[in-house]
Scaffold this motif. Structure first.
Motif, PDB file in Angstrom:
ATOM      1  N   ALA A 293      13.473  -3.267  -9.500  1.00 29.07           N
ATOM      2  CA  ALA A 293      12.683  -4.473  -9.758  1.00 29.07           C
ATOM      3  C   ALA A 293      11.225  -4.105 -10.050  1.00 29.07           C
ATOM      4  N   PHE A 294      10.710  -3.102  -9.335  1.00 27.53           N
ATOM      5  CA  PHE A 294       9.342  -2.633  -9.597  1.00 27.53           C
ATOM      6  C   PHE A 294       9.213  -2.178 -11.051  1.00 27.53           C
ATOM      7  N   LYS A 295      10.164  -1.357 -11.476  1.00 26.34           N
ATOM      8  CA  LYS A 295      10.132  -0.859 -12.862  1.00 26.34           C
ATOM      9  C   LYS A 295      10.205  -2.017 -13.858  1.00 26.34           C
ATOM     10  N   GLU A 296      11.030  -2.982 -13.537  1.00 23.77           N
ATOM     11  CA  GLU A 296      11.252  -4.130 -14.419  1.00 23.77           C
ATOM     12  C   GLU A 296       9.952  -4.878 -14.732  1.00 23.77           C
ATOM     13  N   VAL A 297       9.046  -4.960 -13.728  1.00 28.00           N
ATOM     14  CA  VAL A 297       7.814  -5.733 -13.932  1.00 28.00           C
ATOM     15  C   VAL A 297       6.588  -4.842 -14.145  1.00 28.00           C
TER      16      VAL A 297
ATOM     17  N   LEU B 244       5.576  -2.181 -12.279  1.00 26.22           N
ATOM     18  CA  LEU B 244       4.966  -1.583 -11.090  1.00 26.22           C
ATOM     19  C   LEU B 244       5.515  -0.178 -10.882  1.00 26.22           C
ATOM     20  N   ASP B 245       4.668   0.693 -10.365  1.00 23.38           N
ATOM     21  CA  ASP B 245       5.082   2.068 -10.095  1.00 23.38           C
ATOM     22  C   ASP B 245       6.060   2.065  -8.918  1.00 23.38           C
ATOM     23  N   PRO B 246       7.298   2.495  -9.115  1.00 26.84           N
ATOM     24  CA  PRO B 246       8.292   2.455  -8.035  1.00 26.84           C
ATOM     25  C   PRO B 246       8.007   3.431  -6.899  1.00 26.84           C
ATOM     26  N   GLU B 247       7.070   4.346  -7.141  1.00 29.21           N
ATOM     27  CA  GLU B 247       6.716   5.298  -6.085  1.00 29.21           C
ATOM     28  C   GLU B 247       5.440   4.881  -5.354  1.00 29.21           C
TER      29      GLU B 247
ATOM     30  N   ALA C 213       4.169  -9.104  -4.929  1.00 28.01           N
ATOM     31  CA  ALA C 213       5.202 -10.125  -4.764  1.00 28.01           C
ATOM     32  C   ALA C 213       5.130 -11.167  -5.873  1.00 28.01           C
ATOM     33  N   ALA C 214       3.917 -11.487  -6.283  1.00 24.96           N
ATOM     34  CA  ALA C 214       3.749 -12.468  -7.361  1.00 24.96           C
ATOM     35  C   ALA C 214       4.325 -11.942  -8.677  1.00 24.96           C
ATOM     36  N   LYS C 215       4.132 -10.664  -8.934  1.00 26.71           N
ATOM     37  CA  LYS C 215       4.675 -10.067 -10.157  1.00 26.71           C
ATOM     38  C   LYS C 215       6.202  -9.973 -10.104  1.00 26.71           C
ATOM     39  N   LEU C 216       6.716  -9.733  -8.926  1.00 32.63           N
ATOM     40  CA  LEU C 216       8.161  -9.522  -8.767  1.00 32.63           C
ATOM     41  C   LEU C 216       8.960 -10.821  -8.747  1.00 32.63           C
TER      42      LEU C 216
ATOM     43  N   LYS D  38      18.077 -11.069  -4.375  1.00 36.06           N
ATOM     44  CA  LYS D  38      17.418 -12.367  -4.253  1.00 36.06           C
ATOM     45  C   LYS D  38      15.988 -12.252  -3.741  1.00 36.06           C
ATOM     46  N   THR D  39      15.633 -11.089  -3.239  1.00 38.19           N
ATOM     47  CA  THR D  39      14.246 -10.786  -2.906  1.00 38.19           C
ATOM     48  C   THR D  39      13.999  -9.327  -3.255  1.00 38.19           C
ATOM     49  N   ALA D  40      12.797  -9.040  -3.745  1.00 40.64           N
ATOM     50  CA  ALA D  40      12.488  -7.677  -4.191  1.00 40.64           C
ATOM     51  C   ALA D  40      11.957  -6.800  -3.067  1.00 40.64           C
ATOM     52  N   MET D  41      11.433  -7.433  -2.015  1.00 40.19           N
ATOM     53  CA  MET D  41      10.906  -6.692  -0.865  1.00 40.19           C
ATOM     54  C   MET D  41      11.290  -7.437   0.405  1.00 40.19           C
ATOM     55  N   MET D  42      11.405  -6.702   1.491  1.00 37.27           N
ATOM     56  CA  MET D  42      11.641  -7.364   2.783  1.00 37.27           C
ATOM     57  C   MET D  42      11.040  -6.533   3.910  1.00 37.27           C
TER      58      MET D  42
END
Length: 438
Positions: free
Chosen positions: A171-175, A177-180, A193-196, A277-281
């Protein structure tokens, strides 16, 4: 944490997270062994809970079976006792009925409650004869913080955790954002979170049922100090920093709209994460193995984002021994605790469950070295222990914790405002703790 489960998968995950694998030991607490069996073996009743996903009952039963094979004069009979709350209730009933279990895993935070009941044995004499300070000091200080009081050790860390941030790298890559590079601050958490967020996917979810106080405690630690005194006689709910922390939690859904409104269920948040359904938790590291086995996407694990500093309470269960059992059974119970917390076993337990290995030496075991090498995320919770603190634990702990949970829920569901709610909670908690401050 009262989100509606919208798929069969989520239902299955929720049930496993709440109750553990149903194939566990079906012994009832009423049939727990007492004394020796007909062959003269010392029989031990062992109560234990399950609070995360995965087949933990099978793992625990397997460890007990291994102990029994290595110790033919002792028979440990594991008794799966449900959730942590269920286990505490059953232990308290057994103690009051003068039939305590011989050994049990309960929340580390039950220390003051068990002491107030005069139910538990300090383990210092057993420790002195079997490993001494070398044994105790091998446990991470963040875990021992809920084990010791007045210079005595009353419980031994076992299935322990901290809260960590899980995030969907795809999801990070999709928007873009650096996945690392996961968010490291509250501000970054909001902006990421707003971007995701998109249709069908929220940016972040923080559970707000069952262990609501635990999640709030993390935010409080990141913005100030811990919620209670070390002796468990005072709480610090009503501070400007805590009001700000609670407002931030509320703003994630109300103001920034990056998190579902209302209560997000403890059990369904991981399901939402695994289903995209959520990108982070925010969730316990005790779910790490479950996420690792179930995720159909690349994911990362990171420290919880900081406000003024990093911070997370530790969590999970410790081994306790109880008064009212004979000396022979106490010696056998201690032998079982030592067996279950040996470095090689602590390492394998961490690999199998996702819980943090509680002893430093466990990370020198080849099993753990290889695991961390192959799966670096497994070291995140251990490294975050540098910023780990004792979980909320006070005298009259059940009532104080329920008070804080109810207070937080009232704010999250829009029934009260942070400042007013925490002020009232402080006043009520002070009354509950007054008898212990005379």
């Amino acid at each position: 944490m009262r989100k509606v489960v919208k798929s069969l998968f989520a239902v299955v995950m929720s049930m496993s997270l709440i109750t553990g694998c149903s194939s566990g030991n079906s012994s009832s607490t009423n049939n727990a062994a007492q004394g020796a069996d007909s062959s003269g073996k010392t029989e031990l009743s062992f109560y234990y809970p399950v609070a995360v996903g995965g087949p933990l009952t099978k793992i625990v039963d397997g460890m007990a079976e291994e102990f029994n094979k290595e110790n033919p004069d002792i028979t440990v009979k594991p008794v799966y006792t449900g959730s942590y709350q269920d286990t505490t209730t059953k232990v308290q009933a057994a103690v009051q009925g003068k039939t305590p279990p011989d050994v049990a895993v309960m929340l580390s935070t039950e220390l003051h409650t068990m002491m107030d009941m005069d139910a538990i044995l300090p383990m210092d004499d057993f420790i002195a004869k079997d490993g001494g300070s070398e044994y105790v000091n091998d446990f991470f200080p963040g875990f021992l913080a809920n084990s010791q009081v007045d210079g005595k050790t009353y419980s031994i860390p076992f299935q322990r955790s901290t809260i960590v941030l899980y995030y969907n790298k795809d999801a990070f890559k999709e928007v873009g954002l650096d996945p690392e590079k996961p968010p490291t601050s509250w501000d970054e958490l909001v902006s990421y979170a707003a971007k995701l967020k998109k249709d069908g996917r929220y940016g972040v979810e923080i559970p707000s049922s069952s262990f609501t106080y635990w999640m709030f405690q993390a935010l409080a630690l990141q913005n100030g100090k811990n919620l209670m005194s070390e002796d468990g006689k005072k709480v610090f709910f009503d501070t400007p920093e805590n009001v700000e922390a609670l407002q931030f939690w509320l703003d994630l859904s109300k103001k920034h709209q990056v998190m579902p409104e209302g209560v997000n269920e403890w059990a369904t948040v991981p399901s939402d994460f695994l289903e995209g359904k959520t990108a982070m938790m925010f969730h316990t590291t005790g779910n790490l193995t479950n996420v690792k086995k179930s995720a159909k996407f690349d994911f990362g694990v990171a420290f919880l984002p900081a406000k003024k500093n990093y911070g997370s309470p530790t969590g999970g269960g410790n081994f306790y021994m109880f008064k009212g059992t004979d000396a022979k059974k106490q010696e056998a119970a201690w032998k079982f605790i030592r067996f279950m917390t040996e470095p090689k076993r602590a390492a394998q337990w961490s690999v199998d469950t996702g819980y943090v290995a509680t002893r430093k030496s466990a990370y020198e075991e080849e099993t753990m070295k290889q695991y961390v090498k192959d799966f670096p995320a497994a070291a995140v919770a251990r490294d975050q222990l540098e910023f780990g603190h004792a979980e909320l634990s006070t005298h009259n702990n059940g009532k104080v914790t329920k008070l804080l949970n109810d207070t937080l829920q009232s704010v999250i569901t829009g029934q009260s405002e942070p400042a007013e709610a925490l002020k009232k909670a402080q006043e009520e908690a002070d009354k509950m703790l007054a008898p212990f401050n005379k």
